[in-house]
Design a protein around this motif. Structure first.
Motif, PDB file in Angstrom:
ATOM      1  N   LYS A 918       0.841  -1.204   0.000  1.00 52.37           N
ATOM      2  CA  LYS A 918       0.000   0.000   0.000  1.00 52.37           C
ATOM      3  C   LYS A 918       0.873   1.249   0.000  1.00 52.37           C
ATOM      4  O   LYS A 918       0.590   2.225  -0.719  1.00 52.37           O
ATOM      5  CB  LYS A 918      -0.913   0.007   1.221  1.00 52.37           C
ATOM      6  CG  LYS A 918      -2.170  -0.834   1.082  1.00 52.37           C
ATOM      7  CD  LYS A 918      -3.059  -0.661   2.300  1.00 52.37           C
ATOM      8  CE  LYS A 918      -4.368  -1.425   2.131  1.00 52.37           C
ATOM      9  NZ  LYS A 918      -5.242  -1.297   3.316  1.00 52.37           N
ATOM     10  N   ALA A 919       1.921   1.243   0.832  1.00 52.06           N
ATOM     11  CA  ALA A 919       2.811   2.406   0.896  1.00 52.06           C
ATOM     12  C   ALA A 919       3.453   2.672  -0.464  1.00 52.06           C
ATOM     13  O   ALA A 919       3.579   3.817  -0.900  1.00 52.06           O
ATOM     14  CB  ALA A 919       3.883   2.182   1.958  1.00 52.06           C
ATOM     15  N   GLU A 920       3.849   1.603  -1.149  1.00 59.89           N
ATOM     16  CA  GLU A 920       4.447   1.750  -2.476  1.00 59.89           C
ATOM     17  C   GLU A 920       3.442   2.319  -3.464  1.00 59.89           C
ATOM     18  O   GLU A 920       3.768   3.212  -4.268  1.00 59.89           O
ATOM     19  CB  GLU A 920       4.937   0.390  -2.950  1.00 59.89           C
ATOM     20  CG  GLU A 920       5.649   0.399  -4.281  1.00 59.89           C
ATOM     21  CD  GLU A 920       6.206  -0.980  -4.612  1.00 59.89           C
ATOM     22  OE1 GLU A 920       7.299  -1.311  -4.126  1.00 59.89           O
ATOM     23  OE2 GLU A 920       5.517  -1.723  -5.335  1.00 59.89           O
ATOM     24  N   ALA A 921       2.215   1.829  -3.408  1.00 58.52           N
ATOM     25  CA  ALA A 921       1.187   2.315  -4.328  1.00 58.52           C
ATOM     26  C   ALA A 921       0.875   3.782  -4.091  1.00 58.52           C
ATOM     27  O   ALA A 921       0.715   4.562  -5.045  1.00 58.52           O
ATOM     28  CB  ALA A 921      -0.072   1.468  -4.193  1.00 58.52           C
ATOM     29  N   VAL A 922       0.777   4.180  -2.819  1.00 60.17           N
ATOM     30  CA  VAL A 922       0.426   5.571  -2.528  1.00 60.17           C
ATOM     31  C   VAL A 922       1.578   6.504  -2.886  1.00 60.17           C
ATOM     32  O   VAL A 922       1.352   7.650  -3.297  1.00 60.17           O
ATOM     33  CB  VAL A 922       0.011   5.747  -1.060  1.00 60.17           C
ATOM     34  CG1 VAL A 922       1.198   5.761  -0.118  1.00 60.17           C
ATOM     35  CG2 VAL A 922      -0.793   7.042  -0.891  1.00 60.17           C
ATOM     36  N   ALA A 923       2.829   6.031  -2.794  1.00 59.32           N
ATOM     37  CA  ALA A 923       3.964   6.862  -3.211  1.00 59.32           C
ATOM     38  C   ALA A 923       3.862   7.199  -4.694  1.00 59.32           C
ATOM     39  O   ALA A 923       4.051   8.349  -5.105  1.00 59.32           O
ATOM     40  CB  ALA A 923       5.276   6.148  -2.906  1.00 59.32           C
ATOM     41  N   GLY A 924       3.558   6.190  -5.510  1.00 64.35           N
ATOM     42  CA  GLY A 924       3.385   6.448  -6.931  1.00 64.35           C
ATOM     43  C   GLY A 924       2.216   7.372  -7.212  1.00 64.35           C
ATOM     44  O   GLY A 924       2.273   8.228  -8.106  1.00 64.35           O
ATOM     45  N   GLY A 963      -5.415   8.029   5.555  1.00 64.93           N
ATOM     46  CA  GLY A 963      -4.899   6.759   6.067  1.00 64.93           C
ATOM     47  C   GLY A 963      -3.711   6.257   5.266  1.00 64.93           C
ATOM     48  O   GLY A 963      -2.724   5.763   5.827  1.00 64.93           O
ATOM     49  N   LEU A 964      -3.794   6.391   3.944  1.00 60.02           N
ATOM     50  CA  LEU A 964      -2.696   5.938   3.099  1.00 60.02           C
ATOM     51  C   LEU A 964      -1.436   6.766   3.325  1.00 60.02           C
ATOM     52  O   LEU A 964      -0.316   6.234   3.327  1.00 60.02           O
ATOM     53  CB  LEU A 964      -3.110   6.016   1.626  1.00 60.02           C
ATOM     54  CG  LEU A 964      -4.197   5.040   1.184  1.00 60.02           C
ATOM     55  CD1 LEU A 964      -4.604   5.319  -0.255  1.00 60.02           C
ATOM     56  CD2 LEU A 964      -3.737   3.598   1.323  1.00 60.02           C
ATOM     57  N   LEU A 965      -1.600   8.066   3.536  1.00 64.08           N
ATOM     58  CA  LEU A 965      -0.441   8.907   3.819  1.00 64.08           C
ATOM     59  C   LEU A 965       0.224   8.496   5.128  1.00 64.08           C
ATOM     60  O   LEU A 965       1.459   8.515   5.236  1.00 64.08           O
ATOM     61  CB  LEU A 965      -0.855  10.379   3.875  1.00 64.08           C
ATOM     62  CG  LEU A 965      -0.968  11.086   2.516  1.00 64.08           C
ATOM     63  CD1 LEU A 965      -1.618  12.449   2.667  1.00 64.08           C
ATOM     64  CD2 LEU A 965       0.417  11.243   1.890  1.00 64.08           C
ATOM     65  N   ARG A 966      -0.575   8.128   6.103  1.00 64.03           N
ATOM     66  CA  ARG A 966       0.008   7.660   7.367  1.00 64.03           C
ATOM     67  C   ARG A 966       0.805   6.377   7.140  1.00 64.03           C
ATOM     68  O   ARG A 966       1.893   6.200   7.688  1.00 64.03           O
ATOM     69  CB  ARG A 966      -1.093   7.447   8.410  1.00 64.03           C
ATOM     70  CG  ARG A 966      -1.753   8.744   8.849  1.00 64.03           C
ATOM     71  CD  ARG A 966      -2.715   8.515  10.024  1.00 64.03           C
ATOM     72  NE  ARG A 966      -3.442   9.727  10.322  1.00 64.03           N
ATOM     73  CZ  ARG A 966      -4.660  10.024   9.853  1.00 64.03           C
ATOM     74  NH1 ARG A 966      -5.284   9.139   9.083  1.00 64.03           N
ATOM     75  NH2 ARG A 966      -5.239  11.154  10.159  1.00 64.03           N
ATOM     76  N   TYR A 967       0.237   5.444   6.352  1.00 62.43           N
ATOM     77  CA  TYR A 967       0.975   4.230   5.996  1.00 62.43           C
ATOM     78  C   TYR A 967       2.317   4.596   5.370  1.00 62.43           C
ATOM     79  O   TYR A 967       3.368   4.042   5.718  1.00 62.43           O
ATOM     80  CB  TYR A 967       0.193   3.392   4.972  1.00 62.43           C
ATOM     81  CG  TYR A 967      -0.901   2.525   5.526  1.00 62.43           C
ATOM     82  CD1 TYR A 967      -0.794   1.899   6.763  1.00 62.43           C
ATOM     83  CD2 TYR A 967      -2.054   2.306   4.782  1.00 62.43           C
ATOM     84  CE1 TYR A 967      -1.806   1.090   7.246  1.00 62.43           C
ATOM     85  CE2 TYR A 967      -3.074   1.494   5.260  1.00 62.43           C
ATOM     86  CZ  TYR A 967      -2.946   0.890   6.490  1.00 62.43           C
ATOM     87  OH  TYR A 967      -3.939   0.091   6.968  1.00 62.43           O
TER      88      TYR A 967
END
Length: 1001
Positions: A918-924, A963-967
């Motif tokens: 998830k962290a990788e996906a949100v970075a992109g 939530g994704l930013l926190r991840y």
């Protein structure tokens, strides 16, 4: 090392292939090495020398032999002489060449390798002096002085000190990260002119062909103003010239039309069949219509057009070789070739790559949006090839290849027959099984003869990687819950691999009896030793073998199907790899082999770094059904290869040494070159210079949800099925106009009239059309809305009023000038996130005031390119050097396989992914958002980024942006967090404010 990488065949870069070739030494009495006699092949880790020579002397002789063979394989094609020649799949077009072309000589392009430049220093004062000189000579205001001042005032070195001069060293890559709109493009142009005046040839790499052309025109204007005898030329793929000439004519840009336009001299010589098609002219594929008598020993060679050396189609290539500054685009640099012979340092070579051309020509390379070029390499590294067809008449390269084997000598044919026959059997039979419902891919088992979903209804690309449903097997046979966040244990990984013939190593673990029975049946399924179709019997036996572990019949049916599909596609993957190697030698003489090589170009096209840490190609497969004229379908394959991360990081080092024999100075620039965790975009090199985004209020992230007027709930698009998105997106467009856009545009009309324009984005052309349909149903004038449509092919099915403006991506920059009434522009996110300058007419400021993301971007981690990037990025891990390169390589390969297994055994639904994925996906996703908002920051303007899709805000499934930013933030190391804050400043603060995260990260 550079000499070796230049001539080394790609296949030796594969761990498996290298190991197989080394093991053949045991049976080769003429080899300089042998394997230890008392060590089994599977355990060999070293070889024994028996050549009796000094190792370095032997290496030098072997290199000379390899280079001689390499040059022989790159000889130019002979020119076609008088007589009749054919071109096309079956030579259906015929040209008759006159006697005047007898003994015609094709003059090569002359290119001498520029000597290495170890470092380049350019001061701020020198660039400012250049701007003043241009201004004096043209009489125009020196507006670029202000741009340079802002850029240099903000730039800091890697030691965090102010920058007064740029020091660029050869080798690897140097990176400059600065926000959008602060003058990176201005800096590139001035750097190129300054260096060219100093006698240093420079290459510039822009994102698109249009950007490259515009850069060339601007630089030539400056060179003319300076009164210097220097020239800048655009290096465009000949396949794009006709398209760009037509576009220039439509826009009335006749100078640009003259640059791109050309005619084919063969057209007047066609005596039968279709004329040459623009972009696909037969420059190097003419074949004699008179077959040699001894066709078994003398294949019909390809010949080049006798006019190749003087044809206008290639005048841009000749201009590039003679220019002082050469400009091209990302794709052409990494994948383009020069179809004209090139005389390099006294040796004539055929089909030199654009990469080699530029690295030999240019001592300095300046790359704009370098992270986007790296990202694009993961997509462009994927080539598609149709393997099998049923019920439809399609030319298949494998069929043609089989027919053309008659041209081979027995010694050549014996290497091609085994992989070719196996590939055809596996491809044809797998397609038959899928069409008959014996096997199925992603969706549940269809009813007999029932209609299946089409590719564009799936909600994904339709590509299926072998192993993408491994989680189901692990859950039912090994008790590994698909919801767990951690990868499966190593022992399970080894036993699982031992089930399948293509992944079963020589040291496979001892399996329990019931698992050994499964492995035996899977091997039998793809063996074809009995020459009978046994799939139903094998399926029945597999049902019995898994009955104890899988109680429910429906689950059992799915598990057996996944086992068979994985086995079949894994075997096909293996056979294709072997086939591409087998046809490499005769490929120049067999048309179908050349098609195979070009489509699976990551195998055939020489690369300094042909494979990533996995050490082999990743293959994806897709079945497309057709119902006209009769039920049938096609099976296609997509191959992904190369190592984009290392290629970019070593462009001026290892890659340049392999291409040109010298290291080069390479400077990459972008607004998002540093973004840890973004698998596709993060460039794996240290930042040399950076500018913190410190303009407060320049970037603001806001919620832009629209409410359903009946249920009074936020309209959510992400997570819906594709069929469910159609009405939802249309409704979203209507509600968005009523609740936000109308008032927003009224405010802009009153306060910033020049920028009364906003951009809306979805994930496809269809999404854009649906949003437009919703908006025009509510707004007063449909002419206020513009929609980006495809360049070619069928338009989106959504019917729009005639007054709605439709335009292609190539026409989007001219929107404010040509369509002054448009207030809302709608486009697919992937097309507009980079490289577009939609400016206020006769101004340097962006015409866009706001950007609205209406559909959450896709996060398909199991899609082939995304998976490829994730595996590569994770395997490379830290960017630290090691004193043990073999140990580092072994570790990277182990990490690559772990990541691949982790992704393939994960539930592909975003809400069920592990935290690290998830962290990788949100970075992109954040990179895309920052770049997208940058379209509205040209000229220092501010931008408001609105997140519209309810999926951005709903915390129920763990897909909300806060939530994704926190991840993501939690996944970073302290140094990475400090790096983000240093680079992104107020942009990062805007995101953290939106998410409610403490700014002290």
């Amino acid at each position: 090392m550079g000499r070796f990488l230049r001539v080394r065949p790609n296949e030796i870069g594969s761990h498996r292939r290298f190991r197989d070739m080394a093991q053949t030494l045991r049976s080769d009495p003429d080899s300089s090495y042998e394997l230890p006699a008392d060590v089994p092949d599977s355990e060999v880790r070293s070889v024994v020398a028996r050549h009796g020579q000094h190792p370095l002397d032997l290496a030098a002789r072997l290199m000379e032999e390899a280079e001689k063979k390499y040059l022989e394989g790159r000889r130019p094609l002979p020119g076609a002489g008088p007589g009749r020649w054919g071109f096309g799949w079956r030579r259906e077009s015929v040209v008759e060449l006159p006697v005047t072309v007898k003994d015609a000589v094709i003059d090569p392009i002359v290119l001498n390798t520029t000597p290495a430049v170890e470092d380049v220093t350019v001061t701020r004062d020198a660039l400012e002096g250049l701007v003043k000189e241009i201004s004096r000579n043209t009489g125009k205001p020196p507006w670029r002085l202000g741009v340079l001042a802002k850029l240099f005032d903000g730039l800091r070195s890697d030691e965090d000190v102010p920058v007064r001069k740029l020091l660029l060293k050869a080798g690897g890559i140097r990176l400059l990260n600065a926000p959008t709109g602060v003058g990176k493009s201005v800096l590139i142009g001035l750097l190129a002119i300054h260096l060219a005046r100093a006698g240093v040839p420079v290459g510039i790499v822009a994102g698109r062909v249009d950007g490259a052309t515009k850069t060339t025109e601007e630089i030539n204007e400056d060179l003319e103003a300076l009164g210097v005898a220097l020239r800048c030329a655009t290096l465009v793929s000949p396949r794009r010239l006709a398209e760009k000439a037509a576009q220039a004519a439509d826009d009335g840009q006749w100078n640009r039309f003259d640059t791109f336009g050309y005619g084919c001299s063969l057209a007047a010589s066609v005596v039968d069949g279709p004329q040459p098609v623009p972009k696909d002219e037969p420059c190097t594929i003419l074949r004699s219509l008179v077959e040699p008598v001894d066709h078994k020993r003398r294949p019909a060679l390809r010949h080049a057009c006798p006019h190749l050396g003087v044809c206008d189609r290639h005048r841009g290539l000749r201009a590039g070789a003679a220019a002082d500054i050469v400009v091209t685009n990302h794709h052409n640099l990494m994948h383009g070739t020069i179809p004209v012979p090139v005389l390099i340092d006294g040796t004539v070579l055929n089909r030199v790559s654009v990469q080699e051309f530029l690295l030999r020509k240019c001592a300095v390379l300046l790359i704009d949006e370098v992270d986007h070029m790296q990202s694009g390499m993961f997509d462009a590294g994927a080539r598609q090839l149709m393997l099998a067809a049923s019920g439809t008449a399609i030319d298949l390269p494998l069929v043609h290849l089989d027919a053309e084997r008659i041209r081979l000598l027995p010694a050549e044919d014996r290497d091609v027959v085994p992989p070719l026959t196996r590939t055809r059997f596996l491809a044809d039979q797998f397609l038959n099984y899928v069409l008959e419902g014996e096997m199925w891919l992603k969706d549940a088992r269809p009813q007999a003869n029932g209609k299946r979903r089409l590719a564009d209804e799936r909600g994904d690309s339709g590509w299926h990687l072998p192993g993408s449903r491994d989680a189901l097997v692990l859950k039912h046979l090994f008790g590994i819950d698909d919801a767990r966040a951690e990868p499966a244990p190593e022992t399970v990984y080894e036993q699982f691999n031992a089930l399948f013939p293509d992944s079963r190593g020589a040291q496979a673990p001892l399996l329990p009896e019931w698992l050994r029975g499964i492995a035996d049946q899977l091997t039998l399924a793809v063996s074809n030793d009995s020459a009978q179709d046994q799939i139903r019997e094998i399926r029945h036996r597999l049902h019995g073998l898994v009955a104890e572990q899988v109680e429910h019949e429906d689950d059992r049916r799915e598990v057996v199907n996944v086992l068979l599909v994985r086995t079949w596609l894994g075997a096909l993957h293996q056979a294709l790899t072997r086939l591409t190697y087998a046809v490499a030698a005769p490929g120049a003489e067999m048309p179908a082999a050349r098609v195979l090589a070009e489509q699976l170009g990551t195998v055939a096209q020489h690369q300094a770094i042909p494979y990533g840490p996995l050490g082999y190609l990743l293959f994806g497969f897709r079945v497309d059904r057709v119902d006209d004229p009769q039920p049938g379908g096609t099976l296609s394959v997509q191959a992904l290869g190369g190592d984009p991360h290392t290629t970019i990081a070593q462009l001026g080092g290892t890659v340049a040494l392999a291409a040109a024999g010298v290291e080069r100075v390479v400077l990459g620039l972008s607004a998002t070159v540093y973004f840890p965790g973004a698998a596709r975009e993060h460039v794996r090199a240290d930042i040399t210079y950076s500018m913190t985004d410190a303009d407060r209020g320049a970037f603001t992230t806001l919620a832009g949800e629209a409410q359903d007027e009946h249920s009074q709930t936020t309209i959510r698009i992400g997570g819906l099925s594709e069929s469910g998105k159609t009405p939802a997106i249309r409704d979203l467009g209507a509600r968005l106009w009523d609740q936000h856009l109308d008032a927003h545009l009224c405010y802009l009309a009153a306060n910033d009239k020049d920028r009364e324009l906003c951009m809306l984005v979805g994930n496809s052309y269809r999404h854009a059309a649906l949003l437009a349909a919703g908006i025009v149903s509510r707004c007063a004038d449909p002419g206020w809305v513009a929609v980006v449509v495809p360049r070619s092919g069928p338009p989106p099915l959504t019917v729009l009023p005639e007054k709605v403006v439709t335009l292609t991506i190539d026409e989007l920059e001219s929107l404010p000038r040509k369509h002054k009434n448009v207030k809302v522009c709608i486009a697919p996110l992937s097309l507009v996130a980079r490289g577009l300058n939609i400016l206020v007419p006769d101004d340097q400021r962006s015409a866009l005031a706001s950007v609205w993301v209406c559909v959450r971007p896709p996060t398909g981690i199991t899609e082939s390119a995304e998976l490829f990037a994730s595996v590569n990025a994770y395997a490379l891990g830290s960017d630290e050097a090691s004193v043990d390169p073999v140990g580092m390589w072994t570790m990277q390969r182990t990490r690559a396989f772990r990541r691949l297994f982790h992704i393939l055994t994960s539930d592909p639904r975003f809400s069920r992914l592990s935290r690290e994925l998830k962290a990788e996906a949100v970075a992109g996703m954040l990179v895309d958002m920052i770049q997208l908002a940058g379209r509205a920051r040209r000229g220092g303007t501010s931008v408001e980024l609105y997140l519209v899709d309810g999926a951005f805000h709903d915390p129920k499934h763990g897909t909300d942006i806060p939530g994704l930013l926190r991840y993501y933030i939690a996944s970073l190391s302290p140094s990475q967090r400090r790096g983000l804050e240093r680079v992104y400043g107020t942009t990062l603060t805007s995101w953290l404010d939106f998410a409610g995260i403490d700014k002290e990260i």
